[in-house]
Every structure is written in structure tokens, then in C-alpha cells.
Write a protein that holds these residues in place. Structure first.
Motif, PDB file in Angstrom:
ATOM      1  N   PHE A 220       0.818  -1.213   0.000  1.00 51.24           N
ATOM      2  CA  PHE A 220       0.000   0.000   0.000  1.00 51.24           C
ATOM      3  C   PHE A 220       0.852   1.264   0.000  1.00 51.24           C
ATOM      4  O   PHE A 220       0.586   2.213  -0.757  1.00 51.24           O
ATOM      5  CB  PHE A 220      -0.925  -0.036   1.220  1.00 51.24           C
ATOM      6  CG  PHE A 220      -1.789   1.185   1.361  1.00 51.24           C
ATOM      7  CD1 PHE A 220      -2.763   1.488   0.427  1.00 51.24           C
ATOM      8  CD2 PHE A 220      -1.635   2.039   2.444  1.00 51.24           C
ATOM      9  CE1 PHE A 220      -3.567   2.602   0.568  1.00 51.24           C
ATOM     10  CE2 PHE A 220      -2.432   3.149   2.587  1.00 51.24           C
ATOM     11  CZ  PHE A 220      -3.401   3.440   1.649  1.00 51.24           C
ATOM     12  N   THR A 221       1.886   1.304   0.827  1.00 49.75           N
ATOM     13  CA  THR A 221       2.671   2.530   0.995  1.00 49.75           C
ATOM     14  C   THR A 221       3.779   2.689  -0.030  1.00 49.75           C
ATOM     15  O   THR A 221       4.159   3.823  -0.366  1.00 49.75           O
ATOM     16  CB  THR A 221       3.278   2.571   2.401  1.00 49.75           C
ATOM     17  OG1 THR A 221       4.056   1.383   2.618  1.00 49.75           O
ATOM     18  CG2 THR A 221       2.184   2.649   3.454  1.00 49.75           C
ATOM     19  N   LEU A 225       0.251   3.894  -3.256  1.00 59.37           N
ATOM     20  CA  LEU A 225       0.232   5.344  -3.017  1.00 59.37           C
ATOM     21  C   LEU A 225       1.211   6.104  -3.916  1.00 59.37           C
ATOM     22  O   LEU A 225       0.863   7.182  -4.425  1.00 59.37           O
ATOM     23  CB  LEU A 225       0.512   5.622  -1.535  1.00 59.37           C
ATOM     24  CG  LEU A 225      -0.600   5.198  -0.558  1.00 59.37           C
ATOM     25  CD1 LEU A 225      -0.200   5.531   0.876  1.00 59.37           C
ATOM     26  CD2 LEU A 225      -1.919   5.872  -0.911  1.00 59.37           C
ATOM     27  N   PRO A 226       2.444   5.622  -4.149  1.00 58.35           N
ATOM     28  CA  PRO A 226       3.312   6.326  -5.103  1.00 58.35           C
ATOM     29  C   PRO A 226       2.739   6.384  -6.520  1.00 58.35           C
ATOM     30  O   PRO A 226       2.976   7.362  -7.236  1.00 58.35           O
ATOM     31  CB  PRO A 226       4.609   5.508  -5.057  1.00 58.35           C
ATOM     32  CG  PRO A 226       4.635   4.924  -3.692  1.00 58.35           C
ATOM     33  CD  PRO A 226       3.202   4.607  -3.390  1.00 58.35           C
ATOM     34  N   ARG A 227       1.992   5.358  -6.924  1.00 59.39           N
ATOM     35  CA  ARG A 227       1.365   5.412  -8.251  1.00 59.39           C
ATOM     36  C   ARG A 227       0.323   6.512  -8.331  1.00 59.39           C
ATOM     37  O   ARG A 227       0.068   7.061  -9.401  1.00 59.39           O
ATOM     38  CB  ARG A 227       0.712   4.056  -8.558  1.00 59.39           C
ATOM     39  CG  ARG A 227       1.709   2.954  -8.907  1.00 59.39           C
ATOM     40  CD  ARG A 227       2.099   2.982 -10.366  1.00 59.39           C
ATOM     41  NE  ARG A 227       0.969   2.648 -11.202  1.00 59.39           N
ATOM     42  CZ  ARG A 227       0.643   1.410 -11.570  1.00 59.39           C
ATOM     43  NH1 ARG A 227       1.362   0.382 -11.134  1.00 59.39           N
ATOM     44  NH2 ARG A 227      -0.391   1.190 -12.362  1.00 59.39           N
ATOM     45  N   ALA A 234       1.766   8.581   2.133  1.00 60.34           N
ATOM     46  CA  ALA A 234       2.462   7.314   2.381  1.00 60.34           C
ATOM     47  C   ALA A 234       3.462   7.458   3.526  1.00 60.34           C
ATOM     48  O   ALA A 234       3.564   6.572   4.397  1.00 60.34           O
ATOM     49  CB  ALA A 234       3.166   6.858   1.102  1.00 60.34           C
ATOM     50  N   ARG A 235       4.181   8.564   3.544  1.00 61.47           N
ATOM     51  CA  ARG A 235       5.156   8.776   4.626  1.00 61.47           C
ATOM     52  C   ARG A 235       4.452   8.887   5.978  1.00 61.47           C
ATOM     53  O   ARG A 235       4.908   8.307   6.984  1.00 61.47           O
ATOM     54  CB  ARG A 235       5.965  10.034   4.314  1.00 61.47           C
ATOM     55  CG  ARG A 235       7.157  10.245   5.227  1.00 61.47           C
ATOM     56  CD  ARG A 235       7.979  11.447   4.797  1.00 61.47           C
ATOM     57  NE  ARG A 235       8.650  11.168   3.524  1.00 61.47           N
ATOM     58  CZ  ARG A 235       8.284  11.682   2.355  1.00 61.47           C
ATOM     59  NH1 ARG A 235       7.215  12.497   2.282  1.00 61.47           N
ATOM     60  NH2 ARG A 235       8.945  11.393   1.250  1.00 61.47           N
ATOM     61  N   GLU A 236       3.344   9.590   6.036  1.00 59.18           N
ATOM     62  CA  GLU A 236       2.615   9.729   7.289  1.00 59.18           C
ATOM     63  C   GLU A 236       1.981   8.403   7.718  1.00 59.18           C
ATOM     64  O   GLU A 236       1.948   8.077   8.922  1.00 59.18           O
ATOM     65  CB  GLU A 236       1.530  10.799   7.124  1.00 59.18           C
ATOM     66  CG  GLU A 236       0.835  11.202   8.418  1.00 59.18           C
ATOM     67  CD  GLU A 236       1.773  11.898   9.381  1.00 59.18           C
ATOM     68  OE1 GLU A 236       1.475  11.901  10.601  1.00 59.18           O
ATOM     69  OE2 GLU A 236       2.797  12.446   8.920  1.00 59.18           O
ATOM     70  N   PHE A 252      11.139   1.356   5.520  1.00 61.40           N
ATOM     71  CA  PHE A 252      10.095   1.773   4.588  1.00 61.40           C
ATOM     72  C   PHE A 252      10.253   3.234   4.180  1.00 61.40           C
ATOM     73  O   PHE A 252      10.070   3.582   3.003  1.00 61.40           O
ATOM     74  CB  PHE A 252       8.719   1.556   5.225  1.00 61.40           C
ATOM     75  CG  PHE A 252       8.244   0.133   5.178  1.00 61.40           C
ATOM     76  CD1 PHE A 252       9.134  -0.906   4.938  1.00 61.40           C
ATOM     77  CD2 PHE A 252       6.909  -0.173   5.364  1.00 61.40           C
ATOM     78  CE1 PHE A 252       8.707  -2.220   4.906  1.00 61.40           C
ATOM     79  CE2 PHE A 252       6.462  -1.488   5.321  1.00 61.40           C
ATOM     80  CZ  PHE A 252       7.365  -2.519   5.094  1.00 61.40           C
ATOM     81  N   LEU A 253      10.602   4.096   5.140  1.00 56.84           N
ATOM     82  CA  LEU A 253      10.778   5.520   4.813  1.00 56.84           C
ATOM     83  C   LEU A 253      11.960   5.728   3.878  1.00 56.84           C
ATOM     84  O   LEU A 253      11.890   6.531   2.932  1.00 56.84           O
ATOM     85  CB  LEU A 253      10.965   6.327   6.096  1.00 56.84           C
ATOM     86  CG  LEU A 253       9.717   6.468   6.987  1.00 56.84           C
ATOM     87  CD1 LEU A 253      10.072   7.170   8.289  1.00 56.84           C
ATOM     88  CD2 LEU A 253       8.610   7.223   6.258  1.00 56.84           C
TER      89      LEU A 253
END
Length: 448
Positions: A220-221, A225-227, A234-236, A252-253
Motif C-alpha cells: 500500500f505505501t 500510493l506512489p502510483r 504514504a510517509r505519514e 520503509f521511509l
């Protein structure tokens, strides 16, 4: 196929979950073999009976001491979690393979109408709602994590827009961990409702289930979300997620930052490539314009050179034809012996006078008429070429004609004044006296 239908009907009329599990296991095994041998239509036909709610009226006759009947459910909804996950994953993988066939192979294998319906079901996200309603009684948070992960991957690979994928994952992640307030489901799972068909919920919070949910958060993140260009969201989400520990959050970050930087560099490279293509196209257009201008100038110069050559050849031809004596000079030595006026020199050196024959007189008249005609043609040719040259000069540079007219007008206005004419007359007389004196001195010196 008929034996499988009979087995399905016999199992549907029974309320034993063991029979449904046995049926689903057997069909999953056969469908897996069909899928491995790339017999996709047979594999889909084998799976459809257990993933589709039966339409038999007997399924609506099970009551619990009252007149209300339970809605029919698919056999897959009554089996264990492990078998349910295997069947749904096989179904999702089968749909992905069907979409990967392409238009030509898909239409040839399934038919145009059926293949388009299956592709639309995948790309529009309808498959997600079908699995939730058929296999989990419409409870989004009860879907198995592995099934959710495969569904999200299917939409990520085959759907042009990830908006629906993002909404479905948000709904699933937000509904996970909340209490199930479905009273009907609780009645079905209660001892008093043991005769009803039970739809099992998803697996408990086991390590395997936790790992599957972490994979969903990662998908998901870091992919969905980047797409959708949701980098800040996504970062939050990573920072606020309860499923991730601090180490995974940092990983992940960092990965998210790397993906964003890579995408920005890719965009910059694409923009640079596009600028280079535009510059190359502009350069080619400039070269083409320069080449055309050069060819036009060369053609114009060649046309002018041909015009000058024609003019020169015509003028030379007229002058040559206008001087027949020059041609007469190049004749043999015997012609030089003839003198004008009928004089001739005999071999002894004496000069005799004889009247010219009548034919020679006629020939001289003809030569004179030809000479005059040639001179007239030469004069006409010269005037024609002069007028054409003046026309080209005027059309190419109209200011030259204007300057010439102004110059002639100035001369006429100057000559119209009496004092100017007298001064020119005095200067001309003085110059002529000097010329006469010079010529006279030359004659005296030559005489001496």
C-alpha cells in the motif's frame, strides 16, 4: 464435468461442512492441474461451481424453526481458512493469466465477449467486490490477508488507475481489528444456530497473519500510493502504522525516499530526452529550410547564368553575321588577288581592268541585303536583351529605376537654366579648341 456437477448438487443439499471441504479440495486439486497445463477455460469452468452461490431452490429451504430462509452462499464460504485462501489465490492467479493472454489469444481461447467480460472484471476492480460478497459475506475486514494482498497485486498490475485499489486497501486496513457487529453472523456461529451455514472469519492474530498484513502495508505505501502521487500520505501512514516496528518504519521511509528520488530522476531524464528530441527536430527543420534556400539560390543563379549566356551568344552571333568582310578575309589567297572596281593582277604582274560580271554584281547586292538584315537582327537582339536586362534589374531593385529617373530629372532641370547652358557651351568650346590644337600639333609633328 457431469460427475463434478452431481457431486456439487449432492453437497449443496447437505449441511455438512466436511462434504463442502472435501468437494472444494478435490476441485482445487483438479483445477490446479488444469492451470499448470495451460488449460485455462477448463480451469475456470472447474472453479466456478464452488465460488458461485448456488441457484438451486433447495438452498433456500433451510430454516431454523421459522419461515425465514438464509440466503444461499457459495461452498467456498464454508470451508476452512487454509483451503479458502488456496482456492481464491488460484482464482486470482487464473484471472491474471487470462488478462495476460492479450486480445488475440484471449478471443481465440474464450471468445470475444467472455474474454472482454473477464478483463473488465479485473481492470475495473469488480473482482474484489465479488470475492468479498461471495466468500466473506460482505465483511471487508474478514477477508484473509493473503487474498487481499493478491487482489491488490492483481489491480496493481492490470488496472490503469490505482484509485479503487487505494480505497479498497484503506477500507480493509481501517476495518481490521474492529469488533464485528454483524448480529446475523454471531447467530450463525452460536450453538443455537449451529444448523445454519457458518461463514468463518479470517485467521487470528498469528505471526503468519501479522506478516501478511505487513506485506499489505508495504504494498500500500510503497507501490499503490506512489502510483497515485500520494508521497506525503504514504510517509505519514508509515509513521503512524501500528503494524510496523521502528526498524521497519525506517526501512520503509528510506525505500519511499529512494523511490521518489528515482522517479524524479526518471522524470528529469524523460524531460531531457524530450528536449533533445525537440532540439534535433528543430535542427533538422532548420537544415531542411537551409537546404531548400540553397537549392533555390542555386537554381536562380543557374537561370541567370543561362540568361547571360544566351544574351552573349546572341550578341556575338549578330556582330559576326554583321561583318561579312571578316569572313571574306579568311578565304583562300586567290580571293586577295581580286581588287575592287574590277581590277585584277595577271601572272606577269600587270594590272588589267575588266568589267565585273553580272553575277558578281547580283551577289554583291544579295550580300549587302543579307548584311543589312543581319545587322538589323543583331540590333534588334541587342535592344531586346537590353530591355530584358533592364526589366530584371527593375524588378529585382525598383530603387535603381527611381534613382535613374531622379538623376535624369536633375540633369533636365539643370539644363533648363540659361546660365548653366552658357557655362557648358563655354567649357565645350574651350575643350574643343584644346583638342584641335593638340591634333594640329600632332599633324605637324607627323609631317616633319
Amino acid at each position: 464435468m457431469s460427475s463434478r456437477s452431481q457431486l456439487l448438487s449432492s453437497t449443496s443439499s447437505s449441511s455438512s461442512p466436511l462434504s463442502a471441504s472435501k468437494l472444494c479440495s478435490q476441485i482445487h486439486k483438479n483445477a490446479s492441474q488444469l492451470f499448470l497445463t495451460r488449460r485455462l477455460p477448463e480451469c475456470l469452468a472447474a472453479l466456478e461451481p464452488i465460488i458461485t452461490p448456488p441457484q438451486d431452490e433447495q438452498q433456500q429451504q433451510h430454516t431454523n424453526g421459522d419461515d425465514r430462509s438464509s440466503p444461499p452462499v457459495a461452498p467456498i464460504a464454508t470451508v476452512s481458512g487454509t483451503l479458502r485462501i488456496k482456492v481464491w489465490n488460484l482464482y486470482i492467479t487464473l484471472l491474471s493469466a487470462i488478462v495476460d493472454l492479450g486480445a488475440e489469444d484471449g478471443k481465440r481461447t474464450f471468445g470475444q465477449k467472455e474474454w472482454k467480460a473477464l478483463v473488465s472484471k479485473v481492470r475495473d476492480g469488480e473482482i474484489w467486490e465479488t470475492i468479498v460478497q461471495t466468500g466473506y459475506g460482505g465483511r471487508e475486514g474478514s477477508v484473509d490477508a493473503d487474498v487481499v494482498y493478491n487482489l491488490a497485486t492483481l489491480l496493481l498490475n492490470h488496472s490503469s488507475s490505482q484509485t479503487l485499489n487505494q480505497q479498497r486497501l484503506e477500507t480493509y486496513l481501517s476495518s481490521y481489528g474492529q469488533p464485528d457487529l454483524d448480529i446475523a453472523a454471531h447467530l450463525q456461529t452460536s450453538p443455537s444456530g449451529s444448523r445454519r451455514r457458518r461463514i468463518p472469519a479470517s485467521g487470528a492474530n498469528t505471526p503468519k497473519d501479522l506478516a501478511s498484513r505487513v506485506r499489505i502495508v508495504e504494498l500500500f505505501t510503497l507501490h499503490v500510493l506512489p502510483r497515485n502521487e500520494e508521497w506525503d500520505y504514504a510517509r505519514e501512514f508509515i509513521r503512524m502504522s501500528e503494524l510496523l516496528d521502528e526498524e521497519r518504519k525506517d526501512v520503509f521511509l528510506q525505500t519511499l525516499d529512494s523511490l521518489k528520488e528515482e522517479k524524479e530522476q526518471s522524470c528529469l531524464r524523460a524531460a531531457e530526452i524530450q528536449r533533445e528530441k525537440d532540439a534535433e527536430l528543430e535542427r533538422q527543420m532548420q537544415e531542411e529550410e537551409w537546404r531548400r534556400a540553397k537549392e533555390a539560390a542555386a537554381a536562380e543563379r543557374l537561370q541567370q547564368d543561362n540568361g547571360h549566356k544566351r544574351t552573349s551568344s546572341e550578341i556575338d552571333y549578330g556582330i559576326e553575321k554583321g561583318h561579312p568582310n571578316g569572313a571574306a578575309k579568311s578565304r583562300g589567297p586567290r580571293s586577295a588577288e581580286k581588287l575592287s572596281g574590277g581590277k585584277a593582277v595577271d601572272p606577269s604582274g600587270r594590272t588589267t581592268f575588266s568589267p565585273p560580271p553580272e553575277s558578281s554584281k547580283n551577289s554583291k547586292k544579295v550580300d549587302k541585303s543579307h548584311s543589312r538584315a543581319r545587322q538589323s537582327r543583331a540590333l534588334i537582339t541587342v535592344l531586346h536583351n537590353l530591355l530584358r536586362s533592364i526589366g530584371r534589374t527593375v524588378s529585382g531593385n525598383p530603387m535603381a529605376l527611381l534613382r535613374t529617373l531622379l538623376f535624369m530629372l536633375g540633369i533636365i532641370m539643370a539644363l533648363s537654366r540659361r546660365d548653366v547652358r552658357d557655362r557648358i557651351r563655354r567649357i565645350t568650346a574651350t575643350s574643343w579648341q584644346k583638342v584641335r590644337g593638340t591634333v594640329g600639333m600632332g599633324v605637324k609633328v607627323s609631317y616633319i
